[in-house]
Design a protein around this motif. Structure first.
Motif, PDB file in Angstrom:
ATOM      1  N   GLN A   1       0.837  -1.196   0.000  1.00 12.72           N
ATOM      2  CA  GLN A   1       0.000   0.000   0.000  1.00 12.72           C
ATOM      3  C   GLN A   1       0.870   1.244   0.000  1.00 12.72           C
ATOM      4  O   GLN A   1       1.898   1.284   0.671  1.00 12.72           O
ATOM      5  CB  GLN A   1      -0.908   0.000   1.241  1.00 12.72           C
ATOM      6  N   VAL A   2       0.468   2.228  -0.766  1.00  8.07           N
ATOM      7  CA  VAL A   2       1.207   3.487  -0.865  1.00  8.07           C
ATOM      8  C   VAL A   2       0.267   4.630  -0.497  1.00  8.07           C
ATOM      9  O   VAL A   2      -0.850   4.718  -1.029  1.00  8.07           O
ATOM     10  CB  VAL A   2       1.759   3.700  -2.284  1.00  8.07           C
ATOM     11  N   ALA A   3       0.693   5.481   0.383  1.00  6.70           N
ATOM     12  CA  ALA A   3      -0.059   6.678   0.727  1.00  6.70           C
ATOM     13  C   ALA A   3       0.583   7.880   0.050  1.00  6.70           C
ATOM     14  O   ALA A   3       1.817   8.008   0.065  1.00  6.70           O
ATOM     15  CB  ALA A   3      -0.098   6.873   2.236  1.00  6.70           C
ATOM     16  N   LEU A   4      -0.220   8.731  -0.531  1.00  2.48           N
ATOM     17  CA  LEU A   4       0.273   9.899  -1.257  1.00  2.48           C
ATOM     18  C   LEU A   4      -0.373  11.154  -0.689  1.00  2.48           C
ATOM     19  O   LEU A   4      -1.594  11.203  -0.510  1.00  2.48           O
ATOM     20  CB  LEU A   4      -0.067   9.775  -2.740  1.00  2.48           C
ATOM     21  N   VAL A   5       0.440  12.154  -0.453  1.00  4.23           N
ATOM     22  CA  VAL A   5      -0.059  13.424   0.061  1.00  4.23           C
ATOM     23  C   VAL A   5       0.457  14.550  -0.817  1.00  4.23           C
ATOM     24  O   VAL A   5       1.669  14.749  -0.936  1.00  4.23           O
ATOM     25  CB  VAL A   5       0.378  13.648   1.514  1.00  4.23           C
ATOM     26  N   GLU A   6      -0.484  15.259  -1.441  1.00  9.35           N
ATOM     27  CA  GLU A   6      -0.119  16.372  -2.319  1.00  9.35           C
ATOM     28  C   GLU A   6      -0.174  17.692  -1.560  1.00  9.35           C
ATOM     29  O   GLU A   6      -0.905  17.833  -0.582  1.00  9.35           O
ATOM     30  CB  GLU A   6      -1.068  16.494  -3.520  1.00  9.35           C
ATOM     31  N   SER A   7       0.564  18.648  -2.066  1.00  3.16           N
ATOM     32  CA  SER A   7       0.508  20.011  -1.553  1.00  3.16           C
ATOM     33  C   SER A   7       0.967  20.966  -2.647  1.00  3.16           C
ATOM     34  O   SER A   7       1.520  20.527  -3.664  1.00  3.16           O
ATOM     35  CB  SER A   7       1.383  20.166  -0.303  1.00  3.16           C
ATOM     36  N   GLY A   8       0.705  22.241  -2.431  1.00  5.44           N
ATOM     37  CA  GLY A   8       1.223  23.247  -3.349  1.00  5.44           C
ATOM     38  C   GLY A   8       0.207  23.910  -4.247  1.00  5.44           C
ATOM     39  O   GLY A   8       0.550  24.838  -4.983  1.00  5.44           O
ATOM     40  N   GLY A   9      -1.027  23.459  -4.210  1.00  4.13           N
ATOM     41  CA  GLY A   9      -2.038  24.099  -5.036  1.00  4.13           C
ATOM     42  C   GLY A   9      -2.391  25.480  -4.517  1.00  4.13           C
ATOM     43  O   GLY A   9      -1.960  25.892  -3.441  1.00  4.13           O
ATOM     44  N   GLY A  10      -3.176  26.201  -5.307  1.00  4.56           N
ATOM     45  CA  GLY A  10      -3.591  27.534  -4.884  1.00  4.56           C
ATOM     46  C   GLY A  10      -4.134  28.339  -6.031  1.00  4.56           C
ATOM     47  O   GLY A  10      -4.429  27.809  -7.105  1.00  4.56           O
ATOM     48  N   LEU A  11      -4.264  29.619  -5.781  1.00  4.99           N
ATOM     49  CA  LEU A  11      -4.777  30.562  -6.776  1.00  4.99           C
ATOM     50  C   LEU A  11      -3.616  31.359  -7.338  1.00  4.99           C
ATOM     51  O   LEU A  11      -2.795  31.900  -6.590  1.00  4.99           O
ATOM     52  CB  LEU A  11      -5.789  31.495  -6.118  1.00  4.99           C
ATOM     53  N   VAL A  12      -3.553  31.449  -8.656  1.00 11.61           N
ATOM     54  CA  VAL A  12      -2.474  32.182  -9.304  1.00 11.61           C
ATOM     55  C   VAL A  12      -3.032  32.866 -10.539  1.00 11.61           C
ATOM     56  O   VAL A  12      -3.999  32.386 -11.134  1.00 11.61           O
ATOM     57  CB  VAL A  12      -1.310  31.220  -9.665  1.00 11.61           C
ATOM     58  N   GLN A  13      -2.417  33.968 -10.917  1.00  8.93           N
ATOM     59  CA  GLN A  13      -2.827  34.661 -12.128  1.00  8.93           C
ATOM     60  C   GLN A  13      -2.245  33.971 -13.361  1.00  8.93           C
ATOM     61  O   GLN A  13      -1.204  33.306 -13.278  1.00  8.93           O
ATOM     62  CB  GLN A  13      -2.371  36.113 -12.082  1.00  8.93           C
ATOM     63  N   ALA A  14      -2.911  34.157 -14.473  1.00 14.63           N
ATOM     64  CA  ALA A  14      -2.402  33.617 -15.727  1.00 14.63           C
ATOM     65  C   ALA A  14      -0.979  34.108 -15.960  1.00 14.63           C
ATOM     66  O   ALA A  14      -0.663  35.282 -15.733  1.00 14.63           O
ATOM     67  CB  ALA A  14      -3.306  34.024 -16.881  1.00 14.63           C
ATOM     68  N   GLY A  15      -0.128  33.180 -16.404  1.00 14.42           N
ATOM     69  CA  GLY A  15       1.272  33.493 -16.609  1.00 14.42           C
ATOM     70  C   GLY A  15       2.143  33.194 -15.405  1.00 14.42           C
ATOM     71  O   GLY A  15       3.378  33.209 -15.513  1.00 14.42           O
ATOM     72  N   GLY A  16       1.517  32.922 -14.284  1.00 13.29           N
ATOM     73  CA  GLY A  16       2.250  32.639 -13.064  1.00 13.29           C
ATOM     74  C   GLY A  16       2.693  31.195 -12.965  1.00 13.29           C
ATOM     75  O   GLY A  16       2.519  30.398 -13.887  1.00 13.29           O
ATOM     76  N   SER A  17       3.271  30.868 -11.798  1.00 12.38           N
ATOM     77  CA  SER A  17       3.838  29.540 -11.570  1.00 12.38           C
ATOM     78  C   SER A  17       3.387  28.978 -10.237  1.00 12.38           C
ATOM     79  O   SER A  17       3.097  29.735  -9.288  1.00 12.38           O
ATOM     80  CB  SER A  17       5.376  29.605 -11.577  1.00 12.38           C
ATOM     81  N   LEU A  18       3.340  27.664 -10.188  1.00 11.72           N
ATOM     82  CA  LEU A  18       3.118  26.934  -8.949  1.00 11.72           C
ATOM     83  C   LEU A  18       3.957  25.670  -8.990  1.00 11.72           C
ATOM     84  O   LEU A  18       4.248  25.144 -10.077  1.00 11.72           O
ATOM     85  CB  LEU A  18       1.642  26.533  -8.785  1.00 11.72           C
ATOM     86  N   ARG A  19       4.325  25.178  -7.817  1.00  6.62           N
ATOM     87  CA  ARG A  19       5.001  23.887  -7.741  1.00  6.62           C
ATOM     88  C   ARG A  19       4.199  22.964  -6.833  1.00  6.62           C
ATOM     89  O   ARG A  19       3.993  23.266  -5.654  1.00  6.62           O
ATOM     90  CB  ARG A  19       6.434  24.016  -7.215  1.00  6.62           C
ATOM     91  N   LEU A  20       3.767  21.865  -7.398  1.00  8.43           N
ATOM     92  CA  LEU A  20       3.056  20.857  -6.633  1.00  8.43           C
ATOM     93  C   LEU A  20       4.051  19.829  -6.113  1.00  8.43           C
ATOM     94  O   LEU A  20       5.018  19.488  -6.795  1.00  8.43           O
ATOM     95  CB  LEU A  20       2.003  20.166  -7.497  1.00  8.43           C
ATOM     96  N   SER A  21       3.776  19.320  -4.932  1.00  8.67           N
ATOM     97  CA  SER A  21       4.598  18.278  -4.336  1.00  8.67           C
ATOM     98  C   SER A  21       3.715  17.099  -3.967  1.00  8.67           C
ATOM     99  O   SER A  21       2.544  17.267  -3.624  1.00  8.67           O
ATOM    100  CB  SER A  21       5.297  18.795  -3.067  1.00  8.67           C
ATOM    101  N   CYS A  22       4.295  15.923  -4.027  1.00 11.06           N
ATOM    102  CA  CYS A  22       3.585  14.720  -3.625  1.00 11.06           C
ATOM    103  C   CYS A  22       4.573  13.815  -2.912  1.00 11.06           C
ATOM    104  O   CYS A  22       5.567  13.381  -3.502  1.00 11.06           O
ATOM    105  CB  CYS A  22       3.008  14.019  -4.850  1.00 11.06           C
TER     106      CYS A  22
END
Length: 126
Positions: free
Chosen positions: A1-22
């Motif tokens: 069994q593998v448990a996965l936890v994501e983070s890093g989402g949010g609100l950003v303007q067009a052209g911006g950046s985000l980094r998701l982690s898992c």
């Protein structure tokens, strides 16, 4: 069994950046096939990117055409974590992003992955 936890989402303007982690736990991370999918409201879950162990030689990164050149997947085996760096975001990238894992690389379909995180929401405003 593998448990996965994501983070890093949010609100950003067009052209911006985000980094998701898992971050994964439960099985040795190095050999896991890791993937990112997304699901926009009213739409089916779709493949975004994957990072898989290719024939025991090296890792292979795969991308959906609509993110090539904008998104980059990477992994840190010392932290049991896979990342999705998302640049030049567009409003059409708005979705819930899911991390997925499989014991071996099989393909791009959601059914090719065995384990799923809870999802992290990404909203890109115009």
């Amino acid at each position: 069994q593998v448990a996965l936890v994501e983070s890093g989402g949010g609100l950003v303007q067009a052209g911006g950046s985000l980094r998701l982690s898992c971050t994964a736990s439960g099985r040795p991370f190095r050999s896991l096939a890791m993937g990112w999918f997304r699901q926009a409201q009213g739409k089916e879950r779709e493949f975004v990117s994957s990072h898989t162990w290719n024939s025991g030689i090296r890792y292979y990164a795969d991308y959906a055409d609509f993110v090539k050149g904008r998104f980059t997947i990477s992994r840190d085996n010392t932290k049991n974590t896979v990342y999705l760096q998302m640049n030049s975001l567009k409003p059409e990238d708005t979705a819930v992003y899911y991390c997925a894992a499989a014991s071996a690389a099989r393909g791009r379909r959601p059914s090719d992955f065995d384990y799923w995180g809870q999802g992290t929401e990404v909203t890109v405003s115009a």
